[in-house]
Design a protein around this motif. Structure first.
Motif, PDB file in Angstrom:
ATOM      1  N   ARG A 161      63.631  33.632  75.377  1.00  0.00           N
ATOM      2  CA  ARG A 161      63.624  34.195  76.725  1.00  0.00           C
ATOM      3  C   ARG A 161      64.316  33.248  77.713  1.00  0.00           C
ATOM      4  NH1 ARG A 161      57.697  35.248  78.090  1.00  0.00           N
ATOM      5  NH2 ARG A 161      58.610  36.021  80.027  1.00  0.00           N
ATOM      6  N   PRO A 220      68.035  40.375  78.169  1.00  0.00           N
ATOM      7  CA  PRO A 220      68.032  41.590  77.343  1.00  0.00           C
ATOM      8  C   PRO A 220      69.459  42.079  77.096  1.00  0.00           C
ATOM      9  CG  PRO A 220      66.346  41.742  79.044  1.00  0.00           C
ATOM     10  CD  PRO A 220      67.112  40.481  79.312  1.00  0.00           C
ATOM     11  N   LEU A 225      60.481  39.767  66.805  1.00  0.00           N
ATOM     12  CA  LEU A 225      60.408  39.176  68.139  1.00  0.00           C
ATOM     13  C   LEU A 225      61.651  39.520  68.945  1.00  0.00           C
ATOM     14  CD1 LEU A 225      59.329  37.153  70.286  1.00  0.00           C
ATOM     15  CD2 LEU A 225      60.332  35.312  68.915  1.00  0.00           C
ATOM     16  N   GLU A 227      63.695  41.988  68.509  1.00  0.00           N
ATOM     17  CA  GLU A 227      63.696  43.412  68.855  1.00  0.00           C
ATOM     18  C   GLU A 227      62.817  43.636  70.095  1.00  0.00           C
ATOM     19  OE1 GLU A 227      62.010  46.114  66.024  1.00  0.00           O
ATOM     20  OE2 GLU A 227      62.805  47.867  67.067  1.00  0.00           O
ATOM     21  N   ASP A 228      61.640  43.010  70.086  1.00  0.00           N
ATOM     22  CA  ASP A 228      60.732  43.156  71.233  1.00  0.00           C
ATOM     23  C   ASP A 228      61.378  42.674  72.528  1.00  0.00           C
ATOM     24  OD1 ASP A 228      58.869  44.041  69.458  1.00  0.00           O
ATOM     25  OD2 ASP A 228      57.679  42.203  69.430  1.00  0.00           O
ATOM     26  N   LEU A 229      62.222  41.648  72.423  1.00  0.00           N
ATOM     27  CA  LEU A 229      62.854  41.082  73.617  1.00  0.00           C
ATOM     28  C   LEU A 229      64.166  41.800  73.944  1.00  0.00           C
ATOM     29  CD1 LEU A 229      62.203  37.267  72.971  1.00  0.00           C
ATOM     30  CD2 LEU A 229      60.941  38.802  74.503  1.00  0.00           C
ATOM     31  N   ASN A 230      64.395  42.933  73.289  1.00  0.00           N
ATOM     32  CA  ASN A 230      65.587  43.731  73.543  1.00  0.00           C
ATOM     33  C   ASN A 230      66.874  42.940  73.306  1.00  0.00           C
ATOM     34  OD1 ASN A 230      64.250  46.259  74.615  1.00  0.00           O
ATOM     35  ND2 ASN A 230      63.404  44.709  75.994  1.00  0.00           N
TER      36      ASN A 230
END
Lengths: 478, 478
Positions: free
Chosen positions: B193, B198, B215, B217-220
């Motif tokens: 991050r 993203p 992870l 994928e979750d964070l785009n």
């Protein structure tokens, strides 16, 4: 003084009221004990007691558990009452700041008077009991908890304890509904990531908890601020108006004792808000971290209580009531549980087991409820004492909140008074406060400060408030 | 047998080699003890020892500490060696799955043979010492840690211990350079991050740790997979080629004992990679969680070691070496520290203090190094025993990795063998494995499985591998 016995107490109340209004008794001052008036004036203790109750009804004094009766800060004569602010309700990018980190770091310095951070005094925490519980865990069980990853959903005993306690405020949850987290911040972050995507807009109360504003900026979310009634929190009608004119993807609200206002949304509004949001398919993240710290007679209901559709994601922790250092929190995420679990798995795999297990033991023991009763009474007294001190030492154009629970006083200084300047000067004087400017993405609260009333009342705190008052006068030129 | 004493050992080695090649000794079988050959053949113990060393040099046998000499799995005769895979190197959206959560949940079930998760056996962990350390913390200190939030950067003692240990592998860090986290996952998530937004693309090794893929994928984030040499990890040249043709915003690499391959990138490549990325302004997140689990003679250098520009963000934890349940990790984020601290503050405020303090005590005590020496030797033996069992029980077209450290064997089953089917059947048989299909966003590894060699070798494990072999044969029809 009339001789009609039934009116003796009224006469005493009248005469004392007159004394209070003329300033013979100062705000915050302790009134003579029942026994001493009884001896001095030849009245029965019961009559004196009735007089004090009458004065309390008239709003002049207040009783503090085990301490006696005290003169209240005068709303009409002294400082003003806050009115709902008129916030720009267009989505804003929040400005960055490192101030919160400085306040957190200052916690390690006992020389600093901790009016900035949001937590109760260590003297109010059951530290010995918690330490003892931790040390009493059998080595074999401790070893098991150290040796492996917990399931992602969290410690079963803690989830059960949280679900069990939710019954107390009208929720019938099971351990399966609960996901544990590393404190309420992690819970809210996971919930935000669960129900939004980058670029989405989240509606929050204004003024807001600065940590949430920063978190949302980090998650690339837009924030829409909604004016919050300093007494009654969020009005369903006002919410509907905003929703009619703005695209809102999620709400993040605090029904009970909002940070920083300490307001309480009515049950009627809570119900209407949950129904309104459910109808429109908008998830509601509920921050219930202060819910157990009510100054009234009963635990207020949560938004979750009115949630029949699973659209409310309740978040809480023991950080404000028991053990900030444990970093133990949880969420009851309704229909969003699966997605949230996936995010938790990939964010941190699972939470540390030992702190959760100790928390569960304490929560289930009954000691937690005894502790909370004591803590609530202490916090109520401290908020009251702090309010009195502020009304004694701050300029006359100061306004302040009348919190219904929680840890804070929200103070609006005279127009143009720069809270950042107050913050810096106070810090140099060894006092940490929270400048209101960080509680919004606008500069609406540039003349406000938040005071943590979690610190046990003492001459040092009184002296600190006096110093703050002096700094505020210097800054405001009053 | 020649009578020239200096060649007696060669003759013995020759004769035993012939026996091994003819199959008189099976892979994994223990060779007769030095003493028994000495007695049976009238040779000196020293001669027999020299013969065994010669056989070890020739790659036929291996010594296992305190256990003797064992016949190795035969690379040329038995199972094949993995070659670098030919991965599609275009950015991919990763598919979702809940499989990792099931494997984690299975950890609570002692009836399951834990070959799926990534952690050492509890028997290999110093659980008694850690429990004792935790219980020995004075109540006053424990209370202080419970009563308040730690500074966001983390426990000073732990940061100091981590910085101190980094000296051992060629880094000169101070406590100021270290930020503690809730395990390596949280560290990597915060680093991602910190250095991406993203929509950005992150380059990772292939096959990859499935948790990182999820992870991201979750964070785009978009993921680009780069083929990884099963022995030598990442080649700087290959990296340069990819960077020339793709927009890459960050890299996430494991220099030492990559999950799942166990490969080790050479110092030369490490240096070239760090220089290449620094020149192009691309941050490198380094997962060093397995770095201390080397099977060779020394701790390999990290990417961070070659980082003069602060572009490497090293991440690690004690989850694979000491105490998974503590959730204690850290990052050394170079020039990105300020941004990372801000993200940590708004993600979780701070980390739990007690687990960090206990970890710090253990790391500084010298007990950690003694523990690591023992653990490394045990893991080396377990990997070897597992490899031997696989070569005995799996079909002949199976290929496997030759890890240089860490916890895993990566096994490529015959073409078309469905690792998900193997996973499901194995789970029904009480064995947890990791199907390779989740280690990529492509289906490149649909016929691979990862085995956790952290479990102490025992007849139960041998039996488990035999069962797995049977399941694989059924699935592959071989």
């Amino acid at each position: 003084m009339t001789t009609d016995t039934s009116f003796r107490y009224v006469a005493l109340a009248d005469s004392m009221e007159s004394g209070i209004l003329k300033g013979h008794f100062r705000a915050g001052e302790k009134l003579p004990s029942l026994r001493s008036i009884h001896r001095q004036m030849g009245l029965s203790i019961s009559t004196v007691y009735q007089a004090y109750i009458e004065l309390e009804k008239r709003g002049h004094i207040e009783s503090r558990e085990k301490s006696g009766f005290f003169v209240k800060a005068r709303k009409d004569h002294g400082l003003g009452t806050l009115s709902r602010s008129n916030v720009r309700t267009s989505p804003q990018k929040i400005t960055v700041n490192h101030l919160a980190e400085s306040i957190l770091a200052a916690l390690q310095d006992p020389a600093i008077l901790q009016l900035g951070a949001a937590l109760p005094d260590r003297e109010l925490m059951p530290l010995k009991q918690l330490s003892r519980l931790m040390k009493s865990l059998p080595s074999l069980i401790l070893g098991s908890m150290i040796a492996t990853y917990e399931p992602c959903q969290g410690n079963p005993a803690l989830r059960q304890a949280v679900a069990g306690r939710s019954l107390g405020h009208g929720l019938s949850m099971t351990a399966e509904d609960v996901v544990t987290t590393g404190g309420c911040m992690e819970a809210v972050g996971l919930c935000l990531r669960t129900v939004t995507r980058p670029g989405d807009t989240v509606l929050v109360e204004s003024p807001a908890f600065h940590g949430f504003l920063q978190l949302m900026e980090d998650l690339n979310l837009m924030v829409l601020e909604m004016p919050c009634d300093p007494d009654r929190g969020i009005h369903a009608k006002a919410l509907e108006t905003i929703l009619d004119s703005h695209q809102v993807n999620a709400c993040l609200f605090t029904a009970s004792f909002q940070n920083p206002l300490g307001c309480l949304t009515s049950d009627q509004d809570k119900k209407a808000i949950v129904e309104l949001l459910s109808r429109r398919g908008i998830p509601l993240i509920e921050d219930d971290i202060y819910g157990d710290l009510y100054f009234g007679t009963r635990r207020p209901a949560t938004f979750k209580h009115f949630d029949s559709q699973g659209m409310v994601l309740l978040c809480s922790s023991v950080s404000k009531t028991l053990a900030p250092g444990f970093r133990v929190g949880w969420t009851i995420p309704g229909k969003f549980k699966e997605k949230l679990l996936r995010l938790k798995l990939n964010t941190c795999l699972s939470s540390p087991a030992v702190n959760q297990a100790v928390t569960a033991l304490f929560l289930k023991s009954g000691a937690y409820d005894r502790h909370l009763r004591r803590l609530r009474s202490q916090l109520r007294n401290q908020v009251s004492a702090m309010a009195t001190a502020v009304s004694n030492h701050f300029p006359a154009d100061t306004k302040m909140s009348h919190p219904k629970g929680g840890l804070f006083l929200w103070i609006q200084l005279g127009p143009g008074t720069d809270s950042m300047a107050v913050y810096h000067k106070a810090f140099q004087a060894g006092i940490s406060v929270l400048p209101g400017v960080i509680c919004s993405s606008t500069d609406r609260y540039a003349n406000c400060i938040r005071l943590n009333c979690g610190i046990a009342w003492s001459p040092r705190v009184e002296e600190g408030i006096r110093t703050l008052g002096r700094i505020v006068r210097e800054e405001s030129g009053r």
